[in-house]
Design a protein around this motif. Structure first.
Motif, PDB file in Angstrom:
ATOM      1  N   PRO A   5      87.485  24.732  20.283  1.00  0.00           N
ATOM      2  CA  PRO A   5      86.158  25.094  19.772  1.00  0.00           C
ATOM      3  C   PRO A   5      85.810  26.534  20.123  1.00  0.00           C
ATOM      4  CG  PRO A   5      85.981  23.630  21.664  1.00  0.00           C
ATOM      5  CD  PRO A   5      87.428  23.718  21.323  1.00  0.00           C
ATOM      6  N   VAL A   6      85.104  27.157  19.225  1.00  0.00           N
ATOM      7  CA  VAL A   6      84.692  28.547  19.425  1.00  0.00           C
ATOM      8  C   VAL A   6      83.365  28.545  20.168  1.00  0.00           C
ATOM      9  CG1 VAL A   6      84.029  30.686  18.272  1.00  0.00           C
ATOM     10  CG2 VAL A   6      85.870  29.274  17.326  1.00  0.00           C
ATOM     11  N   ARG A   7      83.289  29.364  21.203  1.00  0.00           N
ATOM     12  CA  ARG A   7      82.044  29.458  21.965  1.00  0.00           C
ATOM     13  C   ARG A   7      81.042  30.300  21.194  1.00  0.00           C
ATOM     14  NH1 ARG A   7      83.021  29.070  28.094  1.00  0.00           N
ATOM     15  NH2 ARG A   7      80.888  29.800  28.136  1.00  0.00           N
ATOM     16  N   ALA A   8      79.844  29.803  21.060  1.00  0.00           N
ATOM     17  CA  ALA A   8      78.798  30.541  20.361  1.00  0.00           C
ATOM     18  C   ALA A   8      78.219  31.635  21.251  1.00  0.00           C
ATOM     19  CB  ALA A   8      77.698  29.597  19.915  1.00  0.00           C
ATOM     20  N   ASN A   9      78.210  31.422  22.570  1.00  0.00           N
ATOM     21  CA  ASN A   9      77.652  32.394  23.495  1.00  0.00           C
ATOM     22  C   ASN A   9      78.770  33.078  24.251  1.00  0.00           C
ATOM     23  OD1 ASN A   9      75.101  31.517  22.773  1.00  0.00           O
ATOM     24  ND2 ASN A   9      75.002  30.019  24.426  1.00  0.00           N
ATOM     25  N   ALA A  10      78.654  34.384  24.362  1.00  0.00           N
ATOM     26  CA  ALA A  10      79.647  35.137  25.110  1.00  0.00           C
ATOM     27  C   ALA A  10      79.492  34.837  26.600  1.00  0.00           C
ATOM     28  CB  ALA A  10      79.465  36.630  24.858  1.00  0.00           C
ATOM     29  N   ILE A  11      80.590  34.948  27.328  1.00  0.00           N
ATOM     30  CA  ILE A  11      80.541  34.767  28.780  1.00  0.00           C
ATOM     31  C   ILE A  11      79.726  35.925  29.354  1.00  0.00           C
ATOM     32  CG2 ILE A  11      81.933  34.715  30.878  1.00  0.00           C
ATOM     33  CD1 ILE A  11      84.199  33.544  29.165  1.00  0.00           C
ATOM     34  N   PRO A  12      78.748  35.625  30.195  1.00  0.00           N
ATOM     35  CA  PRO A  12      77.907  36.709  30.720  1.00  0.00           C
ATOM     36  C   PRO A  12      78.720  37.690  31.564  1.00  0.00           C
ATOM     37  CG  PRO A  12      77.311  34.598  31.714  1.00  0.00           C
ATOM     38  CD  PRO A  12      78.371  34.330  30.704  1.00  0.00           C
ATOM     39  N   THR A  13      78.358  38.936  31.472  1.00  0.00           N
ATOM     40  CA  THR A  13      79.030  39.963  32.253  1.00  0.00           C
ATOM     41  C   THR A  13      78.476  39.951  33.669  1.00  0.00           C
ATOM     42  OG1 THR A  13      77.392  41.639  31.690  1.00  0.00           O
ATOM     43  CG2 THR A  13      79.299  41.432  30.209  1.00  0.00           C
ATOM     44  N   VAL A  14      79.148  40.647  34.549  1.00  0.00           N
ATOM     45  CA  VAL A  14      78.683  40.754  35.930  1.00  0.00           C
ATOM     46  C   VAL A  14      77.304  41.414  35.947  1.00  0.00           C
ATOM     47  CG1 VAL A  14      79.131  41.849  38.170  1.00  0.00           C
ATOM     48  CG2 VAL A  14      81.007  40.818  36.873  1.00  0.00           C
ATOM     49  N   THR A  15      77.125  42.428  35.113  1.00  0.00           N
ATOM     50  CA  THR A  15      75.836  43.114  35.051  1.00  0.00           C
ATOM     51  C   THR A  15      74.731  42.159  34.645  1.00  0.00           C
ATOM     52  OG1 THR A  15      76.938  45.164  34.467  1.00  0.00           O
ATOM     53  CG2 THR A  15      74.587  45.034  33.997  1.00  0.00           C
ATOM     54  N   THR A  16      74.994  41.337  33.644  1.00  0.00           N
ATOM     55  CA  THR A  16      74.003  40.369  33.190  1.00  0.00           C
ATOM     56  C   THR A  16      73.672  39.381  34.301  1.00  0.00           C
ATOM     57  OG1 THR A  16      74.863  40.570  30.942  1.00  0.00           O
ATOM     58  CG2 THR A  16      73.474  38.670  31.405  1.00  0.00           C
ATOM     59  N   ALA A  17      74.686  38.923  35.005  1.00  0.00           N
ATOM     60  CA  ALA A  17      74.467  37.975  36.091  1.00  0.00           C
ATOM     61  C   ALA A  17      73.653  38.609  37.220  1.00  0.00           C
ATOM     62  CB  ALA A  17      75.804  37.471  36.620  1.00  0.00           C
ATOM     63  N   LEU A  18      73.981  39.855  37.568  1.00  0.00           N
ATOM     64  CA  LEU A  18      73.238  40.532  38.628  1.00  0.00           C
ATOM     65  C   LEU A  18      71.780  40.759  38.238  1.00  0.00           C
ATOM     66  CD1 LEU A  18      75.840  43.139  39.906  1.00  0.00           C
ATOM     67  CD2 LEU A  18      75.033  41.081  41.065  1.00  0.00           C
ATOM     68  N   ARG A  19      71.554  41.107  36.981  1.00  0.00           N
ATOM     69  CA  ARG A  19      70.167  41.296  36.528  1.00  0.00           C
ATOM     70  C   ARG A  19      69.383  39.994  36.559  1.00  0.00           C
ATOM     71  NH1 ARG A  19      69.610  46.293  32.408  1.00  0.00           N
ATOM     72  NH2 ARG A  19      70.832  47.676  33.714  1.00  0.00           N
ATOM     73  N   ALA A  20      70.041  38.881  36.263  1.00  0.00           N
ATOM     74  CA  ALA A  20      69.371  37.586  36.320  1.00  0.00           C
ATOM     75  C   ALA A  20      68.982  37.253  37.758  1.00  0.00           C
ATOM     76  CB  ALA A  20      70.276  36.506  35.747  1.00  0.00           C
ATOM     77  N   VAL A  21      69.894  37.481  38.698  1.00  0.00           N
ATOM     78  CA  VAL A  21      69.588  37.240  40.113  1.00  0.00           C
ATOM     79  C   VAL A  21      68.488  38.191  40.573  1.00  0.00           C
ATOM     80  CG1 VAL A  21      70.516  37.398  42.460  1.00  0.00           C
ATOM     81  CG2 VAL A  21      71.863  36.325  40.649  1.00  0.00           C
ATOM     82  N   GLU A  22      68.592  39.431  40.153  1.00  0.00           N
ATOM     83  CA  GLU A  22      67.590  40.431  40.512  1.00  0.00           C
ATOM     84  C   GLU A  22      66.201  40.009  40.037  1.00  0.00           C
ATOM     85  OE1 GLU A  22      67.604  45.125  39.829  1.00  0.00           O
ATOM     86  OE2 GLU A  22      67.359  43.980  37.982  1.00  0.00           O
TER      87      GLU A  22
END
Length: 66
Positions: A5-22
């Motif tokens: 199956p094709v993923r509709a959402n891209a795997i989050p980048t490290v930057t995206t993950a850090l901004r979410a934690v931030e």
């Protein structure tokens, strides 16, 4: 055989993950201050590099005239 199956959402980048934690840990003002500080650091580094390049050019011109 079935295709994976094709993923509709891209795997989050490290930057995206850090901004979410931030965003969970810091208030909006703290995030803005940190980003402004980092922008200032990057600009200082750019100016320092420009200064080094200008010094090299000036030295080369001075050596050429001697």
């Amino acid at each position: 055989m079935h295709a994976a199956p094709v993923r509709a959402n891209a795997i989050p980048t490290v930057t995206t993950a850090l901004r979410a934690v931030e965003s969970l840990l810091m208030s909006s003002g703290q995030r803005t201050a940190r980003r402004n500080a980092w922008t200032a650091v990057l600009e200082d580094r750019r100016r320092a590099q420009d200064r080094v390049e200008a010094e090299h050019v000036l030295k080369a011109v001075a050596d050429h005239r001697s």
